[in-house]
Design a protein around this motif. Structure first.
Motif, PDB file in Angstrom:
ATOM      1  N   GLY A  22       0.813  -1.215   0.000  1.00 64.74           N
ATOM      2  CA  GLY A  22       0.000   0.000   0.000  1.00 64.74           C
ATOM      3  C   GLY A  22       0.845   1.264   0.000  1.00 64.74           C
ATOM      4  N   ILE A  26       1.076   4.199  -2.822  1.00 63.62           N
ATOM      5  CA  ILE A  26       0.892   5.621  -2.531  1.00 63.62           C
ATOM      6  C   ILE A  26       2.060   6.426  -3.064  1.00 63.62           C
ATOM      7  N   VAL A  39      -5.845   6.797  -5.380  1.00 61.97           N
ATOM      8  CA  VAL A  39      -6.758   5.807  -4.801  1.00 61.97           C
ATOM      9  C   VAL A  39      -6.864   4.590  -5.710  1.00 61.97           C
ATOM     10  N   VAL A  42      -3.564   2.503  -5.694  1.00 62.89           N
ATOM     11  CA  VAL A  42      -3.345   1.717  -4.474  1.00 62.89           C
ATOM     12  C   VAL A  42      -4.336   0.563  -4.377  1.00 62.89           C
ATOM     13  N   LEU A  87      -4.685  -0.997   2.857  1.00 66.81           N
ATOM     14  CA  LEU A  87      -5.605   0.102   2.570  1.00 66.81           C
ATOM     15  C   LEU A  87      -5.759   1.095   3.725  1.00 66.81           C
ATOM     16  N   LEU A  90      -4.217   4.408   3.081  1.00 63.27           N
ATOM     17  CA  LEU A  90      -4.951   5.078   2.013  1.00 63.27           C
ATOM     18  C   LEU A  90      -6.166   5.820   2.578  1.00 63.27           C
TER      19      LEU A  90
END
Length: 158
Positions: A22, A26, A39, A42, A87, A90
């Motif tokens: 993740g 990013i 978004v 990722v 996630l 994120l």
């Protein structure tokens, strides 16, 4: 995040794996993109890594055994810490970006959170594997260093 899924050092290793995936998504996705593109980058990256790893485990474990459906479902559940941990940063990125309007701040905050998560996961996994407190701190720092490497790569991209 569901703590009940993180019973073993293997579960925590999955969290480390997901967090690195993740964070890397990013870092790379934010190099020349807006929030929406980050978004998507990722989510797709985490999903592809999760699917590939789960497929490999399912193939290795369930091809020649009875109760294949049950084993497939269990393998899919076992891999979920990758998604949860991958996630989580994120979510922080999206919330901060929407609240502040500053994508760069949100990106570095999410990468900082990833680094802290990696340190915690590394420490917890080492303790559950039987490491001493001192050893677990070392493993936690090594895990956090992965986040530091991702942050360094992010800085190099700009």
């Amino acid at each position: 995040m569901s703590r009940h899924r993180w019973r073993t050092e293997h579960d925590l290793a999955q969290c480390i794996y997901g967090t690195v995936i993740g964070a890397a998504g990013i870092a790379v996705g934010s190099a020349h993109a807006d929030l929406g593109e980050v978004v998507v980058t990722v989510v797709v990256t985490v999903a592809v890594y999760w699917a590939a790893e789960r497929y490999a485990e399912i193939l290795a474990a369930a091809v020649h055994t009875a109760g294949r459906r049950r084993q497939v479902l269990a393998a899919l559940r076992r891999g979920f810490p990758v998604v949860e941990a991958g996630l989580t940063p994120l979510v922080v990125l999206v919330v901060l970006a929407l609240l502040t309007g500053r994508l760069a701040l949100a990106v570095f905050s999410a990468l900082g959170l990833s680094t802290v998560m990696l340190g915690g996961f590394g420490h917890a996994a080492a303790r559950r594997a039987g490491a001493s407190r001192f050893g677990a701190v070392g493993w936690g720092l090594c895990s956090a260093a992965l986040g530091g490497i991702v942050i360094g790569l992010k800085i190099m991209l700009h």
